[in-house]
Scaffold this active site. Structure first.
Site, PDB file in Angstrom:
ATOM      1  N   HIS A 277       2.013   0.364   5.043  1.00  0.00           N
ATOM      2  CA  HIS A 277       0.796  -0.222   4.472  1.00  0.00           C
ATOM      3  C   HIS A 277      -0.234   0.882   4.189  1.00  0.00           C
ATOM      4  O   HIS A 277      -0.825   0.930   3.111  1.00  0.00           O
ATOM      5  CB  HIS A 277       0.230  -1.270   5.446  1.00  0.00           C
ATOM      6  CG  HIS A 277      -1.160  -1.718   5.106  1.00  0.00           C
ATOM      7  ND1 HIS A 277      -1.414  -2.913   4.473  1.00  0.00           N
ATOM      8  CD2 HIS A 277      -2.361  -1.118   5.280  1.00  0.00           C
ATOM      9  CE1 HIS A 277      -2.725  -3.021   4.286  1.00  0.00           C
ATOM     10  NE2 HIS A 277      -3.321  -1.944   4.767  1.00  0.00           N
ATOM     11  N   GLU A 278      -0.432   1.781   5.161  1.00  0.00           N
ATOM     12  CA  GLU A 278      -1.419   2.852   4.978  1.00  0.00           C
ATOM     13  C   GLU A 278      -0.998   3.803   3.864  1.00  0.00           C
ATOM     14  O   GLU A 278      -1.837   4.310   3.118  1.00  0.00           O
ATOM     15  CB  GLU A 278      -1.616   3.633   6.282  1.00  0.00           C
ATOM     16  CG  GLU A 278      -2.144   2.802   7.444  1.00  0.00           C
ATOM     17  CD  GLU A 278      -3.420   2.049   7.104  1.00  0.00           C
ATOM     18  OE1 GLU A 278      -4.218   2.564   6.311  1.00  0.00           O
ATOM     19  OE2 GLU A 278      -3.593   0.930   7.609  1.00  0.00           O
ATOM     20  N   HIS A 281      -2.044   2.656   0.429  1.00  0.00           N
ATOM     21  CA  HIS A 281      -3.403   3.012   0.015  1.00  0.00           C
ATOM     22  C   HIS A 281      -3.419   4.381  -0.647  1.00  0.00           C
ATOM     23  O   HIS A 281      -4.128   4.614  -1.613  1.00  0.00           O
ATOM     24  CB  HIS A 281      -4.341   3.051   1.226  1.00  0.00           C
ATOM     25  CG  HIS A 281      -4.711   1.698   1.743  1.00  0.00           C
ATOM     26  ND1 HIS A 281      -5.257   0.735   0.947  1.00  0.00           N
ATOM     27  CD2 HIS A 281      -4.607   1.157   2.981  1.00  0.00           C
ATOM     28  CE1 HIS A 281      -5.486  -0.347   1.670  1.00  0.00           C
ATOM     29  NE2 HIS A 281      -5.092  -0.118   2.907  1.00  0.00           N
ATOM     30  N   GLU A 357      -6.072  -4.398  -0.127  1.00  0.00           N
ATOM     31  CA  GLU A 357      -5.305  -4.633   1.101  1.00  0.00           C
ATOM     32  C   GLU A 357      -4.101  -5.525   0.822  1.00  0.00           C
ATOM     33  O   GLU A 357      -3.019  -5.310   1.365  1.00  0.00           O
ATOM     34  CB  GLU A 357      -6.195  -5.276   2.169  1.00  0.00           C
ATOM     35  CG  GLU A 357      -7.321  -4.395   2.672  1.00  0.00           C
ATOM     36  CD  GLU A 357      -6.834  -3.095   3.297  1.00  0.00           C
ATOM     37  OE1 GLU A 357      -5.697  -3.057   3.811  1.00  0.00           O
ATOM     38  OE2 GLU A 357      -7.594  -2.111   3.267  1.00  0.00           O
TER      39      GLU A 357
HETATM   40 ZN   LIG Z   1      -5.302  -1.278   4.620  1.00  0.00          ZN
END
Ligand SMILES: [Zn+2]
Length: 418
Positions: A277-278, A281, A357
């Protein structure tokens, strides 16, 4: 003057009562009927005590946030109306004739007073967090962070404020545009040095000890085309039980960071889901978008501040003890107006952030294809941070940079079904 003082105090108390009612009585903590019994229902993964604590803790935390922000405005307003800003300016002028020196002395007084007055809210936040077992920080360490914070902010802001006052002195009409032009490289520079220079001032960064996990994370990173050859772990367990991980930096300056709390509390598959997930970004260049949008917002914002300041000084300059835009005593008004504006724009920024997100959650699912680990990650995050799965509307609007846990878990459950 007395009318302005009592009026502002009255407004603040009314707002405080409203927000207290809203958070504790006006809104329900329940999740919608349709989600009862699903994996997003906290009753399925929290025990009775955790459920009760999460409601209490979240509401108290939100109450503090909604009280502290307008309190800051109230303090700045009173500093102006009561002539305190004017007195700071006079005193700075007595000490030195050098303009830069005057700015430094004035700004030191102002920072000290506003920091000290905001301290009770910070202290309450710390106490609440401590009493619910989220913060594990000692009072000494908490206080040390406050002191570092003060000097780091003072140093950075003094540079900003001195430049600002210089620009206003040079041109009362065009200062906002020059300020904006200078803010562009400054914003980029701060984003660049934040992970490498500023963050280590607060915490210890070390290479990740667990070699097996490190290899798995790095192979995930190379799959995502991230130029990283190390993973850092930061010692946070002395301060908090919250979990966190991130990938920051620009270009080859990238850094993969995990809080040690995350390493201790989550399973390996959950950690890999968070890392994916990170990484999303980073891959989706969200940090570039953040820098670009902050540059665009500050263009509009500085222009608005310019017009609003002119208007207020022309109309109420007498009551506020401000003679011209170029006088030092204008600074509290500058901070007041910019804080109100940034509060007003925060729902839009949060909305964009929530979309990013969502994109990152989707990317992480595509990468790991491990729905079970993903759902459990969010359940564990809710539990360790005692957060509400379905917060009230105003809270989501002003505070939620991430989708609510109800939305995130439901999204994961739906993923791949269509
Ligand atoms: Zn995030």
């Amino acid at each position: 003057m007395r009318k302005a003082v009592s009026w502002s105090l009255f407004m603040y108390v009314c707002f405080g009562l409203f927000i207290y009612w809203y958070l504790f009585y006006g809104t329900s903590a329940d999740i919608p009927e349709a989600y009862k019994g699903t994996s997003a229902d906290p009753a399925t993964f929290m025990n009775a005590r955790e459920l009760m604590l999460s409601q209490e803790f979240s509401r108290t935390k939100y109450l503090l946030f909604f009280l502290a922000t307008p309190f800051e405005w109230l303090v700045l307003f009173l500093i102006l109306v009561l002539g305190i800003s004017k007195r700071f300016e006079d005193s700075a002028k007595l000490i030195t004739r050098l303009r830069v020196g005057q700015v430094a002395i004035y700004f030191f007084y102002l920072s000290l007073v506003t920091t000290v007055l905001a301290l009770p809210f910070k202290w309450m936040g710390y106490q609440v967090s401590k009493s619910y077992g989220i913060s594990t920080q000692t009072l000494a360490s908490w206080f040390k962070d406050i002191v570092i914070d003060f000097w780091v902010n003072f140093g950075i802001m003094l540079l900003v404020v001195a430049t600002l006052m210089w620009l206003i002195q040079k041109s009362e009409k065009r200062w906002w545009f020059h300020a904006w032009a200078l803010s562009v490289p400054f914003t980029i520079f701060l984003t660049f040095i934040q992970p490498v220079v500023l963050d280590p001032l607060y915490n210890d960064f070390q290479p990740l000890q667990n070699q097996e996990l490190k290899q798995k994370i790095l192979s995930l990173a190379s799959e995502a085309d991230i130029p990283a050859d190390n993973v850092y772990e930061v010692n946070m367990s002395e301060k908090t039980k919250s979990l966190n991980a991130y990938v920051t930096g620009i270009g080859s300056n990238s850094r993969i960071v995990l809080w040690d709390t995350t390493l201790k509390q989550l399973s390996e598959n959950e950690i890999l889901f968070i890392m994916a997930h990170e990484m999303a970004h980073y891959v989706k260049k969200h940090i570039y978008w953040a820098v670009a949008s902050s540059i665009a917002i500050s263009f509009v914002g500085l222009y608005l501040i310019h017009r609003i300041l002119q208007f207020i000084i022309a109309k109420w300059g007498g009551v506020l003890n401000i003679r011209t835009l170029a006088s030092l005593s204008v600074l509290p008004l500058f901070f007041l107006v910019s804080s109100v504006l940034s509060f007003a724009v925060s729902p839009a920024e949060n909305y964009v952030s929530r979309m990013e997100e969502r994109v990152s959650d989707q990317y992480a699912m595509e990468m790991t294809e491990d729905k079970k680990a993903a759902v459990e990650t969010f359940q564990d995050l809710s539990k360790t941070s005692l957060s509400q799965v379905n917060p009230p509307g105003l809270v989501k609007l002003f505070l939620y940079t991430h989708p609510t846990m109800l939305e995130r878990i439901t999204y994961l459950e739906e993923y791949g079904k269509k």
